[in-house]
Design an enzyme around this catalytic site. Structure first.
Site, short mmCIF file in Angstrom:
data_model
loop_
_atom_site.label_atom_id
_atom_site.label_comp_id
_atom_site.label_asym_id
_atom_site.label_seq_id
_atom_site.Cartn_x
_atom_site.Cartn_y
_atom_site.Cartn_z
N SER A 107 -9.80 -0.65 6.74
CA SER A 107 -9.19 -0.37 5.44
C SER A 107 -8.68 -1.61 4.72
CB SER A 107 -8.04 0.62 5.60
OG SER A 107 -8.55 1.89 5.84
N LYS B 255 0.86 -1.18 0.00
CA LYS B 255 0.00 0.00 0.00
C LYS B 255 0.90 1.24 0.00
CE LYS B 255 -3.82 1.92 2.81
NZ LYS B 255 -4.72 1.65 3.94
N SER C 167 -9.57 1.96 2.88
CA SER C 167 -8.67 2.81 2.13
C SER C 167 -7.64 2.03 1.31
CB SER C 167 -7.94 3.77 3.08
OG SER C 167 -7.05 3.04 3.90
#
Lengths: 453, 434
Positions: free
Chosen positions: A154, A55, A130
């Site tokens: 997330s 990420k 996210s």
């Protein structure tokens, strides 16, 4: 047991494997925007290992790491996150790139960034957030694991919306060193994969104590089998159709092997407010350092008063980041601190105690989201509080640092629905066993299989 | 009048508070830096145990209650020298709390002892503002007092005692002491921020007390405000920006876990005032003199302890004083052989001239011979002395130790061996006073 990692490592790969993969990714990325930084130097000769992505809030030395923010555009970290060092050292994985995300992790649908990622099944739909890009990449690439991160959901949310396995470990089991902070007492680095076994392998690769993160103290992970599944009544009341009926069908299928009961909780449905209070309070301090002269966005005009200088730099935050800075700063102010922050930490303690006693007896199971995957145009119309309410199932385990896993269990109008299973602290392995069992009963679907051999 | 202090002193550790960067002085700006003390995104603090141990020793020496578990907080404010735009410091769960430091006539209560990180250094060069992060992350101890100091004298005494206590714990307060003061002569409390060094601290206090006293005399209103101290004009000055009720938005530092320090070892304190009083005892030396010599000199204290079985404390003190006077420097461990020569002669009652003392200090061989006098002659001298000083005999009848005075006077004036004088004096006194 299904393992894409073992399958890949045991296979003869063509020498142009990675160059083919890179061009396929670049093509699909134009529509789905899941990769933000691609390692174009990845090569078969040099690497020949299973690709992994991180990420974009996990630092990789020398690769642009932006945490989805304009504030960090062009930032090349001078060091690797501990998880990156560990996964490199394992000798089994090669760094493929960084994945798209909501700015600093602030979002449920992946929309709070300049160019949002789009759902792997249909790009009219949200990817979830996210860790949006991590989930889409996992759904796109046949042989790959994603290192993602969860603060309040997330990992669970995007994994569910893209039909992959998303695992969030016990808080403190994986080092956060090199993770660009959202809320330090809540952030957890986890993984996404196409099956539970691969998630477990990835987790074992990155976990363990780290002297660079004093909060990373969980070394021993257990595997206590649970035969009971608890459904929290107050939370289930928030689920809408078609999720409600689909989840009941899931429970019917699991009923043969597990003892399922619906129980009351007086406090778990109150988790959203304390979660956002704590998360915003912490986030507003973490974002203080972005002042436009050390890294990322650079303020060209240095010849002015400090306050003007800072203000000019901080204009570059997105709307949700600004909202959280303002609310978080307000929450920390002396006049209201007791009213919000202190109370939130108290409620957090109550939620942890209640969940701990429930989880002693069995798993908590729920849908990952109260609604089916929304279209991007509909999700962007939601107010902030409507957005925050989408985290009703994912916030309680995240607030308590409890390990949880998300897995696909049905397809509705061609889009996956995901369920979430929670267990007690440091009992993470039990989650992989449960999902591996489920994978014997249910076959996951993927629309793309990039890198298939 | 009420004066309260917040004193910040750097702790003597090899590495910084939250990273392993060296604390050694460097001529190159921004050379002892890393992602942690630069606050780069993703970096996290580690805790330097040596700093905690040092602050624990200080808390213990200040009779503080020690928190079993310590934690940290973030103090948020925007300034270019603060890399994360928050400082990691402590509040409720600091290392020590509710202690005191003893002055001659009172106890100054200590509210809190805590550790925190120093920001970077701002260097101004012409039109430029430059930043040197070598200092960023330096471990500081902050000692916060209650407003218990009432006079400049007490402030001096407080600082002197604190400095000595810290010195014996290995912390040099004079190196870079920074203090915030709060002073209220009347009802209104005025803060003076960032006063550097002991000299400025005293001067700033004196100025501010006079300023407030004058204002009260003239019926002027004293503003509740934060002032700075200008070392050039030697005056406190109102800061342009009013900092009433600063809002730092403190929050728990969740990047550092809670640390249990209940089992941690630390150095024991040395309270010079107590030691000086003990050593002075009945040695005819003023405790103040012992205090002055030993307050900031562990070699001097060690020498007194080492020699006290062989020589009188008074002789040791005089030896050290002579040495320091004529060599114009404070004594060090390596001076102890030469000082012992001085001490020995003094203890034997020799009258040492400046020349002899300087020769000894320079390490030259010096021979001091005693005059050869018969026992009868010595007894004659004793009788003569007693005749000329009739009070001494009276004093002797009350306090037998007065014999030492007689011995000292006669042996030094006549260059006699004190032992021989002692024998003569004993005989004479026995026959006169019984």
């Amino acid at each position: 047991m299904k393992s894409y990692i073992n399958e890949f490592l045991g296979m003869e790969k063509p020498t142009d494997y990675y160059s083919g993969l890179l061009s396929d990714i670049e093509k699909l990325n134009k529509e789905h925007h899941f990769i933000t930084t691609l390692n174009k130097d990845i090569s078969y000769e040099k690497d020949g290992r299973l690709p992994f992505t991180v990420k974009a809030n996990i630092c990789v030395k020398g690769f642009e790491t932006t945490a989805g923010s304009k504030m960090l555009r062009g930032y090349l970290p001078p060091f690797n996150a501990t998880v990156v060092d560990k996964i490199n050292a394992s000798g089994r994985f090669s760094f493929l790139g960084e994945t798209n995300m909501d700015e600093f992790g602030f979002g449920t649908f992946g929309l709070n960034t300049e160019v949002p990622a789009r759902n792997a099944f249909d790009n009219d739909y949200v990817a979830g957030g996210s860790s949006s890009g991590a989930a889409v990449a996992t759904a796109m690439l046949k042989y790959h694991v994603a290192i993602a991160e969860s603060t309040g959901g997330s990992i669970a949310t995007p994994a569910a919306l893209n039909g992959v396995v998303g695992f969030t470990p016990t808080y403190g089991a994986v080092s956060r060193y090199g993770l660009i902070d959202y809320a330090n007492s809540l952030d957890k680095i986890g993984v996404m994969a196409r099956c539970a076994e691969d998630a477990k392998v990835a987790f074992d690769t990155i976990r363990g104590r780290d002297r660079y993160d004093t909060t990373c103290s969980v070394e021993t992970i257990g595997n206590k089998k649970r035969k009971k599944l608890f459904v929290i009544k107050e939370l289930m009341e928030k689920a809408e159709e078609p999720v409600k009926s689909a989840f009941e069908r899931l429970l019917d299928r699991l009923g043969g092997n597990y003892e399922i009961s619906e129980i009351d909780s007086k406090i778990m449905d109150k988790a959203i407010a304390p979660y956002y209070i704590i998360a915003m309070a912490e986030a507003s301090t973490n974002l203080a350092k972005y002042d436009g002269y050390k890294y990322g966005f650079q303020n060209e005009d240095t010849n002015r008063k400090y306050n003007d200088f800072f203000t000019d730099a901080r204009i570059n935050f997105g709307a949700e980041a600004k909202r959280r800075i303002i609310l978080g700063t307000f929450i920390r102010s002396e006049s209201v601190k007791d009213k919000y922050y202190s109370k939130a930490t108290q409620v957090r303690g109550m939620i942890i105690r209640e969940m701990r006693s429930i989880l002693e007896e069995g798993f908590i199971i729920s849908p990952a989201l109260p609604i089916a995957t929304p279209k991007i145009e509909n999700a962007s119309k939601l107010t902030p509080t409507q957005n925050y309410a989408m985290d009703i199932f994912t916030v309680p385990p995240n607030l308590g640092g409890f390990p949880h896993i998300t897995f696909p269990y049905e397809y509705h109008d061609g889009l996956p629905l995901g369920a979430q299973l929670v267990t007690g602290h440091a009992n993470d392995y039990a989650l992989f066993d449960f999902v591996s069992e489920w994978e014997e009963l249910f076959e996951y679907r993927f629309r793309h299989n990039l890198g298939e051999i | 009048m009420k004066i309260g202090l917040e004193v910040h002193v750097a702790l003597p550790t090899k590495s910084k508070l939250f990273c392993s960067c060296s604390m050694e002085d460097s001529d190159n700006p921004n050379s002892n830096i890393c992602p942690i003390c630069m606050g780069f995104p993703g970096s996290k603090p580690m805790l330097n145990e040596a700093a905690v141990r040092s602050a624990l020793g200080i808390s213990n020496a200040l009779y503080c209650k020690i928190n079993r578990k310590i934690s940290f907080v973030r103090k948020v404010y925007f300034y270019p020298d603060l890399p994360k735009c928050y400082q990691i410091t402590q509040m409720e769960e600091s290392i020590g709390k509710e202690g005191y430091l003893e002055l001659e006539n009172k106890k100054v209560r200590i509210r809190r002892v805590q550790i925190e990180e120093d920001p970077a250094q701002i260097v101004r060069k012409g039109m430029l503002t430059l930043l040197d992060f070598n200092r960023s992350g330096t471990p500081l101890v902050e000692i916060v007092t209650e407003p218990d100091i009432s006079t400049e004298e007490e402030l001096r005494e407080f600082i002197a005692n604190l400095r000595s206590m810290l010195y014996y714990l290995g912390v040099d307060i004079n190196k870079e002491m920074k203090a915030d003061l709060n002073i209220s002569v009347g009802e209104t409390r005025v803060e003076i921020k960032n006063v550097t060094g002991i000299k400025s601290l005293i001067e700033a206090t004196r100025f501010e007390v006079e300023r407030q006293t004058e204002a009260i005399k003239n019926n002027e209103k004293i503003e509740r405000e934060t002032r700075g101290y200008n070392e050039k004009s030697r005056a406190t000055e109102s800061m342009r920006e009013k900092e009433t009720d600063e809002e730092y938005g403190y929050i728990y530092e969740s990047d550092l876990s809670t640390f249990d320090i209940s089992e941690m070892k630390h150095a024991d304190p040395v309270y010079i005032n107590k030691i000086a009083a003990e050593l002075a005892g009945d040695s005819e030396v003023n405790p103040k003199t012992i205090r002055e010599i030993t307050m900031l000199n562990r070699s001097a204290l060690a020498m007194i302890y080492r020699f006290r079985n062989r020589y009188r404390v008074r002789s040791i003190i005089h030896g050290i004083q002579r040495f320091e006077k004529y060599s114009d420097s404070t004594m060090k461990e390596e001076d102890s052989d030469r000082i012992e020569k001085l001490v020995k002669l003094i203890d034997e009652g020799k009258d040492i001239s400046r020349e002899i003392a300087e020769d000894i200090i320079a390490g030259k061989e010096v021979k001091v011979e005693y005059s050869d006098v018969s026992v009868e002659e010595i007894e004659k001298m004793v009788r003569k002395f007693l005749d000329e000083n009739p009070g001494v005999l009276e004093e002797y009848k009350r306090n037998k130790k007065t014999v030492n005075l007689i011995i000292r006077e006669i042996s030094s004036k006549n260059n006699l061996h004190p032992k021989e004088v002692a024998a003569g004096a004993a005989a004479v006194l026995k026959s006169i006073a019984g």
